[in-house]
Design a protein around this motif. Structure first.
Motif, PDB file in Angstrom:
ATOM      1  N   THR A 130       0.824  -1.207   0.000  1.00  0.00           N
ATOM      2  CA  THR A 130       0.000   0.000   0.000  1.00  0.00           C
ATOM      3  C   THR A 130       0.861   1.261   0.000  1.00  0.00           C
ATOM      4  O   THR A 130       0.623   2.196  -0.786  1.00  0.00           O
ATOM      5  CB  THR A 130      -0.933   0.024   1.225  1.00  0.00           C
ATOM      6  N   LEU A 131       1.858   1.309   0.871  1.00  0.00           N
ATOM      7  CA  LEU A 131       2.737   2.474   0.929  1.00  0.00           C
ATOM      8  C   LEU A 131       3.523   2.623  -0.373  1.00  0.00           C
ATOM      9  O   LEU A 131       3.738   3.740  -0.855  1.00  0.00           O
ATOM     10  CB  LEU A 131       3.694   2.357   2.115  1.00  0.00           C
ATOM     11  N   GLY A 132       3.928   1.489  -0.936  1.00  0.00           N
ATOM     12  CA  GLY A 132       4.648   1.520  -2.215  1.00  0.00           C
ATOM     13  C   GLY A 132       3.791   2.100  -3.325  1.00  0.00           C
ATOM     14  O   GLY A 132       4.262   2.904  -4.136  1.00  0.00           O
ATOM     15  N   ALA A 133       2.524   1.716  -3.355  1.00  0.00           N
ATOM     16  CA  ALA A 133       1.607   2.224  -4.381  1.00  0.00           C
ATOM     17  C   ALA A 133       1.399   3.729  -4.226  1.00  0.00           C
ATOM     18  O   ALA A 133       1.297   4.461  -5.225  1.00  0.00           O
ATOM     19  CB  ALA A 133       0.268   1.504  -4.285  1.00  0.00           C
ATOM     20  N   GLU A 134       1.356   4.203  -2.977  1.00  0.00           N
ATOM     21  CA  GLU A 134       1.203   5.642  -2.734  1.00  0.00           C
ATOM     22  C   GLU A 134       2.434   6.410  -3.212  1.00  0.00           C
ATOM     23  O   GLU A 134       2.325   7.516  -3.733  1.00  0.00           O
ATOM     24  CB  GLU A 134       0.953   5.900  -1.246  1.00  0.00           C
ATOM     25  N   MET A 135       3.608   5.819  -3.037  1.00  0.00           N
ATOM     26  CA  MET A 135       4.838   6.462  -3.506  1.00  0.00           C
ATOM     27  C   MET A 135       4.905   6.461  -5.033  1.00  0.00           C
ATOM     28  O   MET A 135       5.361   7.430  -5.648  1.00  0.00           O
ATOM     29  CB  MET A 135       6.063   5.757  -2.912  1.00  0.00           C
TER      30      MET A 135
END
Length: 347
Positions: free
Chosen positions: A144-149
């Protein structure tokens, strides 16, 4: 039309045709070269970080670059720029997003202005163990955090553990949330300040270099940071009491400019990902070890240490629940999602 004029026009037409053929051939050759470059050309990448060269994360990043250079057999060349040679921690992220820098190591705290959901790592008592952190980062939270980045034009390649955050003070032992009442505690950001306030203390903003003298002079009673930083800055000389809460976790990330990442071949990406996974696992083990070594050294240097037992974590969670609720309110659906992913990893 005279024969001379007809001959002249024939020559001109022939010349025009020759020029057109040359231009078309040139365009075809250029197009072919571009495909060849993107399909299998050599890639040079600049990797910057601001930590000093003798820091354990710096050594791991240097090892990562060396492994990539060797395993790619010349297809990828990573050149490192340590200790802020190219960019500081404050200027690095803009350089990565703009493409001025291919890749860089920076703390997630420095990325939170761009990706606010990364603040979840500072929300207290969501990930209380090293195992839960690893499970979350390797699982749904990391995705999830990777997708936001990715939405901001960067691809996270390595999640580099830095360690848990604790409390040190020079007033009295802290063994329960009520013990914070009346204390002046230095935090290092918005959510740490909110956590300090929720526990009943007054948050104070100042640079890390000022903390030692401020505690020594009684300007503040204590501070919150990792035990590795506490030992390195000799906080044990001015603060007698350490409370090991593991309430937040500090993470660094090696981020790659997304356009650069997308331009790599599948083989090049695989080499980078394989080397990244290898060094990420090594960093995780090393960070846990560094935390344990630093904790023992703080004890040896006279700090009175209280470690919050697992059975009492719920009490601390209840005391700081408002911080979690405010984070969810500020970030909406995605905030609720990452909090749940943390809690699921902690089960």
């Amino acid at each position: 039309m005279s024969s001379i004029k007809r001959k002249s026009w024939s020559i001109i037409a022939a010349l025009c045709l020759a020029v057109m053929m040359t231009v078309l051939a040139g365009c075809g050759a250029s197009k072919g070269a571009s495909k060849q470059d993107s399909a299998g050309g050599k890639v040079e990448l600049k990797l910057a970080y601001h930590l000093p060269v003798d820091h354990h994360l710096s050594k791991s990043i240097e090892k990562f670059a060396k492994n990539v250079n060797e395993k790619s057999k010349g297809q990828i060349t990573i050149t490192t720029y340590p200790a802020g040679q190219l960019y500081t921690d404050k200027s690095m992220n803009d350089a990565i997003m703009s493409g001025a820098l291919d890749m860089g190591l920076n703390s997630t705290a420095m990325w939170t202005t761009v990706v606010p959901t990364l603040n979840v790592l500072d929300v207290p008592f969501l990930l209380p163990t090293y195992e839960s952190v690893g499970k979350a980062i390797d699982g749904d939270l990391g995705k999830t955090l990777g997708a936001e980045m990715e939405k901001k034009g960067v691809h996270p390649l390595i999640w580099a553990d830095y360690g848990f955050i604790q409390f040190a003070n020079n007033a009295h032992p802290i063994t329960k949330p009520d013990d914070f009442k009346g204390l002046q505690i230095r935090g290092y950001g918005q959510i740490p300040a909110e956590t300090i306030k929720a526990l009943g203390a007054s948050p104070v903003t100042m640079g890390s270099a000022e903390v030692y003298t401020a505690i020594q002079r009684g300007t503040i009673d204590g501070q919150t940071s990792g035990q590795t930083a506490m030992y390195a800055r000799k906080i044990y000389e001015v603060a007698k009491y350490l409370t090991v809460t593991n309430h937040a976790f500090c993470e660094f990330v090696v981020a790659v400019n997304k356009a650069k990442w997308d331009s790599l071949t599948p083989d090049q990406k695989k080499i980078l990902e394989d080397c990244a996974k290898e060094i990420q696992d090594e960093i995780r083990k090393e960070t846990k070890g560094e935390d344990e070594v630093s904790l023992n050294k703080l004890k040896e240097n006279g700090m009175e240490v209280y470690e919050v037992p697992k059975s009492e974590v719920a009490v601390w969670q209840a005391a700081t629940e408002q911080v979690k609720n405010d984070f969810i309110k500020a970030n909406g659906e995605i905030g609720e999602k990452v909090v749940k992913e943390c809690l699921d990893a902690s089960k």
